[in-house]
Design a protein around this motif. Structure first.
Motif, PDB file in Angstrom:
ATOM      1  N   ASN A  94      16.425  40.758  70.164  1.00  0.00           N
ATOM      2  CA  ASN A  94      17.009  39.420  70.278  1.00  0.00           C
ATOM      3  C   ASN A  94      17.836  39.271  71.549  1.00  0.00           C
ATOM      4  N   VAL A  95      18.488  40.341  71.988  1.00  0.00           N
ATOM      5  CA  VAL A  95      19.232  40.315  73.252  1.00  0.00           C
ATOM      6  C   VAL A  95      18.259  40.143  74.418  1.00  0.00           C
ATOM      7  N   LYS A 136      15.291  38.834  74.380  1.00  0.00           N
ATOM      8  CA  LYS A 136      14.717  37.490  74.304  1.00  0.00           C
ATOM      9  C   LYS A 136      15.712  36.424  74.785  1.00  0.00           C
ATOM     10  N   ASP A 137      16.969  36.555  74.391  1.00  0.00           N
ATOM     11  CA  ASP A 137      17.975  35.539  74.720  1.00  0.00           C
ATOM     12  C   ASP A 137      18.514  35.660  76.139  1.00  0.00           C
ATOM     13  N   LYS A 138      18.733  36.893  76.600  1.00  0.00           N
ATOM     14  CA  LYS A 138      19.391  37.101  77.895  1.00  0.00           C
ATOM     15  C   LYS A 138      18.428  37.470  79.016  1.00  0.00           C
ATOM     16  N   LYS A 139      17.168  37.728  78.677  1.00  0.00           N
ATOM     17  CA  LYS A 139      16.144  38.086  79.677  1.00  0.00           C
ATOM     18  C   LYS A 139      16.589  39.282  80.527  1.00  0.00           C
ATOM     19  N   VAL A 140      16.989  40.345  79.821  1.00  0.00           N
ATOM     20  CA  VAL A 140      17.411  41.570  80.487  1.00  0.00           C
ATOM     21  C   VAL A 140      16.987  42.761  79.627  1.00  0.00           C
ATOM     22  N   TRP A 141      16.622  43.866  80.311  1.00  0.00           N
ATOM     23  CA  TRP A 141      16.295  45.113  79.641  1.00  0.00           C
ATOM     24  C   TRP A 141      17.230  46.179  80.180  1.00  0.00           C
ATOM     25  N   GLY A 142      17.763  47.012  79.291  1.00  0.00           N
ATOM     26  CA  GLY A 142      18.667  48.067  79.718  1.00  0.00           C
ATOM     27  C   GLY A 142      18.400  49.378  79.012  1.00  0.00           C
ATOM     28  N   VAL A 143      18.705  50.466  79.722  1.00  0.00           N
ATOM     29  CA  VAL A 143      18.561  51.805  79.151  1.00  0.00           C
ATOM     30  C   VAL A 143      19.820  52.613  79.451  1.00  0.00           C
ATOM     31  N   SER A 144      19.977  53.713  78.712  1.00  0.00           N
ATOM     32  CA  SER A 144      21.105  54.612  78.936  1.00  0.00           C
ATOM     33  C   SER A 144      20.850  55.484  80.164  1.00  0.00           C
ATOM     34  N   GLU A 145      21.885  56.160  80.591  1.00  0.00           N
ATOM     35  CA  GLU A 145      21.795  57.064  81.754  1.00  0.00           C
ATOM     36  C   GLU A 145      20.712  58.125  81.569  1.00  0.00           C
ATOM     37  N   MET A 146      20.477  58.551  80.333  1.00  0.00           N
ATOM     38  CA  MET A 146      19.491  59.618  80.118  1.00  0.00           C
ATOM     39  C   MET A 146      18.079  59.189  80.505  1.00  0.00           C
ATOM     40  N   PHE A 177      24.224  44.699  74.419  1.00  0.00           N
ATOM     41  CA  PHE A 177      23.268  45.254  73.469  1.00  0.00           C
ATOM     42  C   PHE A 177      23.998  45.796  72.243  1.00  0.00           C
ATOM     43  N   GLY A 178      23.271  45.899  71.140  1.00  0.00           N
ATOM     44  CA  GLY A 178      23.831  46.467  69.917  1.00  0.00           C
ATOM     45  C   GLY A 178      24.144  47.940  70.081  1.00  0.00           C
ATOM     46  N   THR A 179      24.921  48.444  69.161  1.00  0.00           N
ATOM     47  CA  THR A 179      25.398  49.821  69.211  1.00  0.00           C
ATOM     48  C   THR A 179      24.332  50.803  68.729  1.00  0.00           C
ATOM     49  N   HIS A 180      24.239  51.930  69.426  1.00  0.00           N
ATOM     50  CA  HIS A 180      23.362  53.017  69.003  1.00  0.00           C
ATOM     51  C   HIS A 180      24.101  53.789  67.908  1.00  0.00           C
ATOM     52  N   ASN A 187      24.236  56.854  67.018  1.00  0.00           N
ATOM     53  CA  ASN A 187      24.825  58.140  67.409  1.00  0.00           C
ATOM     54  C   ASN A 187      25.695  58.063  68.661  1.00  0.00           C
ATOM     55  N   ARG A 188      25.680  56.925  69.345  1.00  0.00           N
ATOM     56  CA  ARG A 188      26.462  56.768  70.584  1.00  0.00           C
ATOM     57  C   ARG A 188      27.130  55.387  70.576  1.00  0.00           C
ATOM     58  N   PRO A 189      28.208  55.232  69.816  1.00  0.00           N
ATOM     59  CA  PRO A 189      28.806  53.901  69.635  1.00  0.00           C
ATOM     60  C   PRO A 189      29.322  53.244  70.920  1.00  0.00           C
ATOM     61  N   ASN A 190      29.558  54.022  71.958  1.00  0.00           N
ATOM     62  CA  ASN A 190      30.064  53.444  73.215  1.00  0.00           C
ATOM     63  C   ASN A 190      28.952  53.157  74.230  1.00  0.00           C
ATOM     64  N   GLU A 191      27.707  53.362  73.840  1.00  0.00           N
ATOM     65  CA  GLU A 191      26.570  53.156  74.746  1.00  0.00           C
ATOM     66  C   GLU A 191      26.430  51.671  75.092  1.00  0.00           C
ATOM     67  N   THR A 192      26.295  51.392  76.396  1.00  0.00           N
ATOM     68  CA  THR A 192      26.135  50.008  76.852  1.00  0.00           C
ATOM     69  C   THR A 192      24.769  49.753  77.496  1.00  0.00           C
ATOM     70  N   TYR A 193      23.940  50.786  77.620  1.00  0.00           N
ATOM     71  CA  TYR A 193      22.637  50.667  78.290  1.00  0.00           C
ATOM     72  C   TYR A 193      22.838  50.002  79.656  1.00  0.00           C
ATOM     73  N   PRO A 194      23.575  50.700  80.540  1.00  0.00           N
ATOM     74  CA  PRO A 194      24.017  50.073  81.797  1.00  0.00           C
ATOM     75  C   PRO A 194      22.963  49.940  82.891  1.00  0.00           C
ATOM     76  N   LEU A 195      21.857  50.652  82.804  1.00  0.00           N
ATOM     77  CA  LEU A 195      20.823  50.557  83.837  1.00  0.00           C
ATOM     78  C   LEU A 195      19.870  49.450  83.424  1.00  0.00           C
ATOM     79  N   ARG A 196      19.907  48.342  84.161  1.00  0.00           N
ATOM     80  CA  ARG A 196      19.251  47.124  83.697  1.00  0.00           C
ATOM     81  C   ARG A 196      18.372  46.483  84.755  1.00  0.00           C
ATOM     82  N   VAL A 197      17.367  45.761  84.239  1.00  0.00           N
ATOM     83  CA  VAL A 197      16.530  44.911  85.083  1.00  0.00           C
ATOM     84  C   VAL A 197      16.499  43.518  84.460  1.00  0.00           C
ATOM     85  N   LYS A 198      16.416  42.516  85.333  1.00  0.00           N
ATOM     86  CA  LYS A 198      16.277  41.137  84.864  1.00  0.00           C
ATOM     87  C   LYS A 198      14.806  40.865  84.597  1.00  0.00           C
TER      88      LYS A 198
END
Length: 140
Positions: A10-11, A13-23, A72-75, A77-88
């Protein structure tokens, strides 16, 4: 192909962004403007099992950017994860009838173990061959 859950679909779809964690920085680093991304929604929400779907098709419109803002919603096992590496993204199509994934497994080359196929999807992103992309996109 991007693997996500219902909340983060839903994020996307609504925000038109994809993000992943540092890993997954090496994976997302291979993504370029103009690449097409299929969005796969995992089938488990809480304790209620539900089918796995391909929800939409998007085009990447930016280079990879770093943004730590929590959208993004919380993972679990990693509640502080923000999936900071993103593409529009630019929406190409949100499927009115999502593509059911399981019937495609037998025809997908990237899934080597057809009996325990979900193991092939235990990561943020999966590169697809043109053949696999077309198999999924066409739903057959």
């Amino acid at each position: 192909m991007c693997i996500t859950n219902e909340e983060n679909w839903n994020v996307v779809k609504d925000k038109k962004v994809w993000g992943v964690s540092e890993m997954y920085k090496n994976t997302i680093a291979k993504v370029e403007k103009g690449d097409m991304l299929l969005i796969y929604e995992m089938g488990i929400t809480g304790k209620e099992p539900k089918p796995q779907y391909i929800r939409g098709l998007y085009e990447v419109t930016s280079d990879v950017n770093r943004d730590g803002k929590k959208i993004f919603g919380t993972h679990p096992n990693r509640p502080n994860e923000t999936y900071p590496l993103r593409v529009k993204l630019k929406e190409i199509e949100v499927f009115k009838s999502p593509i059911l994934f399981k019937p495609l497994v037998g025809d997908l080359e990237f899934i080597k173990n057809k009996k325990q196929w979900s193991g092939s999807l235990r990561r943020a992103m999966v590169p697809l061959s043109e053949k696999d992309f077309n198999t999924i996109r066409n739903g057959k």
